[in-house]
Design an enzyme around this catalytic site. Structure first.
Site, PDB file in Angstrom:
ATOM      1  N   TYR A 156      80.563 -54.817  60.056  1.00 52.79           N
ATOM      2  CA  TYR A 156      79.094 -54.766  60.007  1.00 52.79           C
ATOM      3  C   TYR A 156      78.680 -53.754  58.949  1.00 52.79           C
ATOM      4  O   TYR A 156      79.241 -52.661  58.854  1.00 52.79           O
ATOM      5  CB  TYR A 156      78.542 -54.342  61.370  1.00 52.79           C
ATOM      6  N   GLU A 244      70.729 -56.279  56.262  1.00 51.74           N
ATOM      7  CA  GLU A 244      71.785 -56.242  57.274  1.00 51.74           C
ATOM      8  C   GLU A 244      72.764 -57.391  57.047  1.00 51.74           C
ATOM      9  O   GLU A 244      72.350 -58.550  56.979  1.00 51.74           O
ATOM     10  CB  GLU A 244      71.170 -56.345  58.669  1.00 51.74           C
TER      11      GLU A 244
END
Length: 445
Positions: A156, A244
């Site tokens: 991530y 993101e």
């Protein structure tokens, strides 16, 4: 300027700071930076991939299709070992969704391009329901046909504006492909955050360190670092508040790829990006909100189903107290046992035409039982608002539901007299509490 604000510890969330962090842009005249309200701009997955590709960020090869024929041609043109077909809607959980056609899942994999048309036929023109859509689902008008890549490692990575740090930060975790909130709750030691200097951006040392913390090894460390640098350039160039990537992955061939992206924009800076604004897809937005925005009104539709007295439409016109008065009026409606059907703030520069248009939007809601008009006149005087109400009632669609009006502030007596002279069936109240109680009573009648 932003750095001085940061040193004072002022929170950044909610004040849209990104226009100030760009590379020493020249100051513009005030009138040049005033922009119309644009609700949070949502991009489809393929649009985010288009922006990333322009900034030398590794993404899968893909094409977009609006017809079965386009999808078939795209599948053949990719020449990929495996193809992924993804429905394009503004909602997550597509993989576990279901189409009104009966097809399960909004994400399908196949190694046979000939199977693509059969799948797409059951997607386009049908509604996809996921855990993030309404019960009715969302109509699918586009599908993305993309190269499917195996993922050897999922991590991530994100760049966002951070309240505590007072500026942009990099956030990463070696646990990708899952909700980052779940990782933070169950394994907080796997969340890494690095502050970014707003003048120089992330250093090579910072991005290399983040890449190693995410578990990349060998040549992949350098490539992951480079991708992070490119993502920051994207973050700056499009005036983002968040970029993101989940998963920020590694293929078996040791290539770092951004498999999925969520980009949040500073709406106050979108006037500088007409190319991005043109990507906006309003088909999934509330048409009343789109219409209100086109008229310069601030409108948010609500369910209005809470309470047993029916639905009251909250129509708030404010100037001095702005949205605060609107929210206070919503609270008092709830206090007396009913629910607002919407939030509507015309603002300080309201015109008679805008007020008339606001009434049109309000009366299009079939759930509305009463209209409560709460006015604190400032620049937009009570007289201006009253004239707009009269114009709406005399020249617009016939309104059969009761209307309660509470006026205070600039030219209040002139406004009341305008309403009285109109001969319209209106209930006037000076006290907001009394106006709210009367609205609740009328809605229940």
């Amino acid at each position: 300027m932003l750095r001085n604000v940061m040193r004072r510890g002022a929170p950044l969330v909610g004040i849209n700071p990104t226009p100030f962090i760009h590379r020493k842009l020249p100051l513009l005249p005030l009138k040049a930076v005033v922009a119309s309200q644009v609700r949070y701009l949502n991009l489809h997955e393929y649009q985010s991939k288009q922006l990333m590709a322009k900034h030398n960020i590794n993404v899968q090869r893909f094409a977009i299709a609006e017809t079965v024929e386009q999808a078939e041609n795209a599948a053949r043109g990719l020449k990929a070992d495996e193809i992924v077909i993804k429905a394009q809607i503004h909602a997550g959980g597509r993989g576990k969704g279901e189409f009104s056609s009966g097809l399960k899942s909004g994400v399908h994999l196949t190694r046979d391009p000939k199977k693509v048309p059969e799948l797409v036929k059951q997607m386009l023109g049908y509604k996809l329901k996921t855990n993030q859509t309404t019960e009715d689902g969302v109509l699918v008008n586009k599908v993305m046909i993309a190269q499917a890549l195996d993922i050897a490692k999922e991590t991530y990575f994100a760049i966002l504006m951070d309240r505590d740090s007072g500026g942009p930060v990099m956030v990463g975790s070696p646990d990708g492909g899952v909700d980052i909130e779940h990782v933070a709750a169950t394994n907080p030691s796997h969340i890494f955050k690095t502050n970014i200097d707003i003048d120089s951006g992330p250093t090579k040392t910072q991005t290399l360190d983040m890449a190693m913390k995410l578990g990349f090894q060998g040549k992949a460390v350098e490539e992951a670092s480079e991708q992070m640098q490119n993502l920051y350039e994207l973050f700056l160039d499009v005036d983002a508040t968040q970029v993101e990537i989940n998963p920020f992955g590694l293929t078996p061939q040791n290539q770092v790829v951004c498999f999925d992206a969520k980009i949040a924009f500073d709406d106050n800076a979108l006037f500088k990006h007409p190319d991005i604004l043109s990507m906006r897809d309003t088909t999934e937005e509330d048409p009343r909100e789109v219409e209100a925005e086109d008229c310069g009104l601030n409108y948010v539709g609500m369910d209005g189903n809470i309470g047993c007295l029916g639905t009251i439409n909250l129509f708030v016109l404010t100037q001095v107290n702005g949205a605060g008065l609107a929210l206070a009026t919503m609270d008092i409606i709830k206090l007396h046992g009913a629910s607002p059907a919407n939030f509507l703030d015309v603002g300080g520069g309201a015109t008679t035409k805008q007020v008339s248009q606001a009434f049109k939007i309000l009366t299009e809601d079939q759930n509305v039982k009463t209209i409560l008009v709460n006015i604190f006149g400032g620049i937009a005087s009570c007289r201006t608002i009253a004239e707009g109400i009269v114009d709406a009632l005399q020249n617009g669609p016939k309104i059969k539901i009761p209307i309660v009006v509470r006026l205070q502030g600039n030219q209040v007596e002139e406004g009341k007299e305008c309403l009285r002279r109109s001969g319209m069936n209106l209930t006037l109240r000076d006290d907001l509490d009394e106006a709210a109680i009367e609205s609740v009573h009328l809605a229940a009648s």
